[in-house]
Scaffold this motif. Structure first.
Motif, PDB file in Angstrom:
ATOM      1  N   HIS A   6     -37.988 -24.564  31.894  1.00  0.00           N
ATOM      2  CA  HIS A   6     -37.439 -25.123  30.400  1.00  0.00           C
ATOM      3  C   HIS A   6     -37.885 -26.374  29.634  1.00  0.00           C
ATOM      4  CE1 HIS A   6     -34.665 -21.477  30.599  1.00  0.00           C
ATOM      5  NE2 HIS A   6     -34.545 -21.711  32.513  1.00  0.00           N
ATOM      6  N   LEU A  47     -40.583 -24.725  27.691  1.00  0.00           N
ATOM      7  CA  LEU A  47     -40.674 -23.899  26.660  1.00  0.00           C
ATOM      8  C   LEU A  47     -39.920 -25.130  25.211  1.00  0.00           C
ATOM      9  CD1 LEU A  47     -37.927 -21.275  28.391  1.00  0.00           C
ATOM     10  CD2 LEU A  47     -40.717 -20.913  27.007  1.00  0.00           C
ATOM     11  N   GLY A  74     -34.223 -17.284  34.192  1.00  0.00           N
ATOM     12  CA  GLY A  74     -35.444 -17.165  34.625  1.00  0.00           C
ATOM     13  C   GLY A  74     -35.902 -17.510  35.803  1.00  0.00           C
ATOM     14  N   THR A 105     -28.728 -16.718  25.220  1.00  0.00           N
ATOM     15  CA  THR A 105     -29.661 -17.168  26.198  1.00  0.00           C
ATOM     16  C   THR A 105     -30.507 -16.399  26.141  1.00  0.00           C
ATOM     17  OG1 THR A 105     -27.536 -18.280  27.980  1.00  0.00           O
ATOM     18  CG2 THR A 105     -29.880 -18.021  28.871  1.00  0.00           C
ATOM     19  N   GLU A 148     -34.708 -17.774  25.467  1.00  0.00           N
ATOM     20  CA  GLU A 148     -35.359 -18.157  25.584  1.00  0.00           C
ATOM     21  C   GLU A 148     -36.787 -17.342  25.059  1.00  0.00           C
ATOM     22  OE1 GLU A 148     -35.617 -17.160  30.853  1.00  0.00           O
ATOM     23  OE2 GLU A 148     -34.360 -17.936  30.311  1.00  0.00           O
ATOM     24  N   THR A 152     -40.518 -18.596  24.026  1.00  0.00           N
ATOM     25  CA  THR A 152     -41.801 -18.078  24.774  1.00  0.00           C
ATOM     26  C   THR A 152     -42.474 -16.878  23.346  1.00  0.00           C
ATOM     27  OG1 THR A 152     -40.533 -17.443  27.084  1.00  0.00           O
ATOM     28  CG2 THR A 152     -42.973 -16.285  26.738  1.00  0.00           C
ATOM     29  N   LYS A 201     -40.100 -10.237  27.366  1.00  0.00           N
ATOM     30  CA  LYS A 201     -38.669 -11.172  27.205  1.00  0.00           C
ATOM     31  C   LYS A 201     -38.449 -10.936  25.715  1.00  0.00           C
ATOM     32  CE  LYS A 201     -38.902 -14.463  29.837  1.00  0.00           C
ATOM     33  NZ  LYS A 201     -37.730 -15.265  30.390  1.00  0.00           N
TER      34      LYS A 201
END
Length: 444
Positions: free
Chosen positions: A15, A18, A88, A103, A107, A111, A234
């Motif tokens: 995280h 990211l 994740g 969320t 995410e 990505t 994702k």
């Protein structure tokens, strides 16, 4: 089962990466979260390293600060389940839940927006995808409610504008749609922010989630076509979360069907078949069921499972011709006799039924509308493969050359990849008409 990316790391480090945060950055954000409560945090970069590398578990209160620092819903925090509550951590898949949509969207966007040269600290396993599909297939979930708290109210006009613009962008022909990827990305990010921060009634919330699912699916295909498989997966996962919140099983099945297509493309047919079986448990519209059965037939045929593949082909044909009073889902509105013929032919080609396969592929190619250039390019590669199996290299070279030129014109690298996979099979026929020209074109 296939692991989509090979790098393993601690979920907290994932995280941080990211969000382009150093350990110092994260420690500072945790300190700010504590300060907002009138408290002090002793977290520094060394403490963060102990969490990520040495297996040390942060205190329960600190885990709340970590969630805030990473812009994750605090409802996710489960101190006794560190670090598994971090999205994740289960094979790179955000689990379905009442707070999971934002969320998953954030995410996926993080990505998708990563620069290509950055390392991706993520593994999406076939096992995790199958577990996610099973959770979706089980149904249930919390009905989407109004969001009565937020920065500003989201009005009908705003949502209508986003819906109309998204339809226009997605309605562009493939050659032109390659120019609007950034606009589609921005639309998805806008919708995700409205869902997370806006104030809206239940009807508006349903529209926003349906739009998020549709946009995530479209952006995922853009990433997939360019070989960015982690981002595509994702985004489809985020689309599944959004669809799940709307209570539309066909829309959720669309995301699982696309994840299955990706798995089959990556030769993970076990995962592909499992995802499709789960998707079919809840799919309602006949056209949607036809598409999923057709994809199932393709992945079964790739494994040499002849009888199940033929049963799936028969089901696909039956469902495509079925009548219903329900509106056709937009995500499979393109499904036609041309698709049924060509993909049936490709399944039969994998099963060794070359003559019948070649005829179906040729028939489907003739039925395809001229507006579907990307699909035409893919179909041409299937046609080239069938000619090669019939030992007709001149016709194969003609079809492959047309596919290669088309893919370059419209910006469809996935189609070009399919052509390149055939080049080795052309080598024994280098003296045949058109073959050397094809090889030279591919090398250019």
């Amino acid at each position: 089962m296939t692991e989509y990316v090979t790098e393993h790391t601690h979920p907290l480090a994932y995280h941080r990466e990211l969000k382009s945060l150093t350990r110092v950055d994260l420690a500072n954000l945790i300190g700010e979260a504590a300060k907002r409560r009138g408290l002090r945090s002793g977290t520094d970069k060394h403490r963060v390293r102990k969490w990520e590398v040495c297996g040390v578990t942060p205190e329960a209160e600190t885990q709340v600060y970590i969630a805030e620092a990473l812009a994750l819903p605090v409802e996710l925090v489960a101190p006794d389940d560190w670090p598994n509550w971090l999205p994740g951590s289960d094979g790179g898949v955000v689990p379905l839940g009442p707070c999971s949509t934002v969320t998953a969207l954030r995410e996926a966007l993080s990505t998708a927006m990563e620069r290509l040269e950055r390392r991706t600290f993520l593994t999406i396993s076939g096992t995790a995808l199958t577990a996610l599909a099973a959770a979706w297939a089980a149904g249930g979930g919390t009905a989407l409610a109004a969001q009565l708290q937020g920065d500003k109210r989201v009005g009908d006009d705003t949502v209508t504008l986003l819906e109309d613009t998204s339809r226009q962008l997605n309605g562009l022909v493939t050659e032109q749609r390659q120019h609007v990827t950034a606009l589609l990305d921005a639309h998805l990010e806008t919708v995700a922010n409205l869902i997370a921060n806006g104030r809206y009634d239940r009807a508006t919330g349903l529209r926003l989630h349906a739009l998020a699912a549709s946009l995530a699916q479209t952006v995922a295909w853009h990433r997939f076509d360019h070989g960015h498989h982690t981002a595509a997966a994702k985004l489809w996962i985020a689309g599944l979360h959004s669809a799940h919140a709307t209570g539309d099983p066909d829309l959720g099945a669309a995301m699982l069907g696309d994840l299955a297509y990706q798995a089959a493309w990556r030769k993970d047919h076990t995962t592909a078949a499992s995802l499709l079986h789960h998707a079919l448990t809840r799919t309602e519209h006949p056209a949607a069921r036809s598409l999923l059965h057709l994809r199932l037939a393709r992945t079964l045929a790739s494994q040499g499972e002849k009888r199940p593949a033929l049963r799936a082909l028969k089901a696909a044909e039956h469902q495509l011709g079925a009548t219903t009073g329900r509106p056709l889902p937009a995500w499979c509105a393109w499904m036609s006799q041309a698709d049924l013929a060509v993909d049936s032919g490709q399944a039969l080609l994998d099963l060794g039924e070359t003559r019948q396969a070649h005829q179906l592929i040729s028939d489907g190619q003739a039925l395809l509308p001229t507006t579907r250039d990307k699909t035409r390019g893919v179909f041409l590669t299937y046609q080239a493969a069938s000619h090669l199996q019939l030992k007709e290299p001149e016709r194969a070279a003609q079809a492959a050359t047309e596919a290669l030129n088309l893919s370059r014109r419209i910006g469809a690298p996935r189609c070009e990849h399919l052509v390149r996979e055939l080049l080795l099979a052309f080598q024994p026929y280098s003296s045949a008409n058109g073959v050397q020209e094809l090889l030279d074109l591919a090398a250019a």
